[in-house]
Design a protein around this motif. Structure first.
Motif, short mmCIF file in Angstrom:
data_model
loop_
_atom_site.label_atom_id
_atom_site.label_comp_id
_atom_site.label_asym_id
_atom_site.label_seq_id
_atom_site.Cartn_x
_atom_site.Cartn_y
_atom_site.Cartn_z
N SER A 59 0.82 -1.21 0.00
CA SER A 59 0.00 0.00 0.00
C SER A 59 0.86 1.26 0.00
O SER A 59 0.38 2.33 -0.39
CB SER A 59 -0.95 0.00 1.20
N HIS A 60 2.11 1.15 0.43
CA HIS A 60 3.02 2.30 0.43
C HIS A 60 4.17 2.13 -0.56
O HIS A 60 5.22 2.73 -0.41
CB HIS A 60 3.58 2.53 1.83
N LEU A 61 3.97 1.32 -1.58
CA LEU A 61 5.00 1.02 -2.55
C LEU A 61 5.48 2.27 -3.30
O LEU A 61 6.64 2.36 -3.69
CB LEU A 61 4.50 -0.03 -3.54
N SER A 62 4.59 3.24 -3.47
CA SER A 62 4.98 4.45 -4.20
C SER A 62 6.12 5.20 -3.51
O SER A 62 6.87 5.92 -4.17
CB SER A 62 3.77 5.37 -4.37
N VAL A 66 10.58 7.32 -4.68
CA VAL A 66 11.17 8.61 -4.33
C VAL A 66 12.67 8.64 -4.60
O VAL A 66 13.17 9.58 -5.23
CB VAL A 66 10.84 9.00 -2.88
N PRO A 67 13.44 7.62 -4.20
CA PRO A 67 14.88 7.65 -4.51
C PRO A 67 15.17 7.71 -6.01
O PRO A 67 16.10 8.39 -6.44
CB PRO A 67 15.42 6.35 -3.91
N ALA A 68 14.37 7.04 -6.81
CA ALA A 68 14.57 7.10 -8.26
C ALA A 68 14.32 8.52 -8.77
O ALA A 68 15.06 9.03 -9.61
CB ALA A 68 13.66 6.11 -8.96
N GLY A 69 13.29 9.15 -8.26
CA GLY A 69 13.00 10.54 -8.65
C GLY A 69 14.11 11.49 -8.24
O GLY A 69 14.49 12.39 -9.00
N VAL A 70 14.67 11.28 -7.06
CA VAL A 70 15.78 12.11 -6.61
C VAL A 70 17.00 11.89 -7.50
O VAL A 70 17.72 12.83 -7.85
CB VAL A 70 16.12 11.80 -5.13
N GLY A 71 17.23 10.65 -7.91
CA GLY A 71 18.34 10.35 -8.81
C GLY A 71 18.19 11.05 -10.15
O GLY A 71 19.16 11.57 -10.71
N VAL A 72 16.97 11.09 -10.66
CA VAL A 72 16.73 11.78 -11.92
C VAL A 72 17.01 13.27 -11.77
O VAL A 72 17.68 13.88 -12.61
CB VAL A 72 15.27 11.54 -12.41
N VAL A 73 16.53 13.86 -10.69
CA VAL A 73 16.77 15.28 -10.48
C VAL A 73 18.26 15.55 -10.26
O VAL A 73 18.80 16.54 -10.74
CB VAL A 73 15.94 15.80 -9.27
#
Length: 117
Positions: A59-62, A66-73
């Motif tokens: 239920s909290h898999l999303s 977050v770490p992948a999004g931070v890596g992209v940024v």
């Protein structure tokens, strides 16, 4: 909940250990998931123990994205210079995946004799 988390982690550690010791081409967590699946099929009691914790994690898999999004940024400058190649790869792979799925569906429908009524 603690027992379920320990069981999940034990499966991951066993899978990782097997992958490294046996020099298997599969990632350890994948082998761990196979072990977990076998244990869940073999023991309904084990499945009942794991289910609430697994549902909570799912239920909290999303949050795991977050770490992948931070890596992209964090690598935005590098991505900026490769925008055309990345866009081409994403669009091309999407088209190929949809085409492969449609062709597979059509082939299975033809093999099973399904008709559009």
């Amino acid at each position: 909940m603690l027992h379920a988390l320990i069981a999940i982690l034990i499966c991951q550690v066993l899978g990782e250990s097997a992958a490294r010791v046996l020099s298997l081409p599969l990632p350890g967590p994948v082998l761990g998931m196979v072990l977990m699946l076998a244990a869940l099929i073999a023991s309904p009691r084990f499945a009942a123990l794991i289910r609430p914790t697994a549902q909570g994690i799912l239920s909290h898999l999303s949050l795991l994205f977050v770490p992948a999004g931070v890596g992209v940024v964090g690598h935005f400058a590098t991505l900026g210079t490769q925008t055309a190649a990345i866009l081409l790869a994403v669009v091309g792979s999407t088209i190929l995946a949809i085409t492969a799925g449609a062709l597979t569906f059509a082939l299975v429908a033809w093999l099973t004799g399904s008709r559009d009524d």
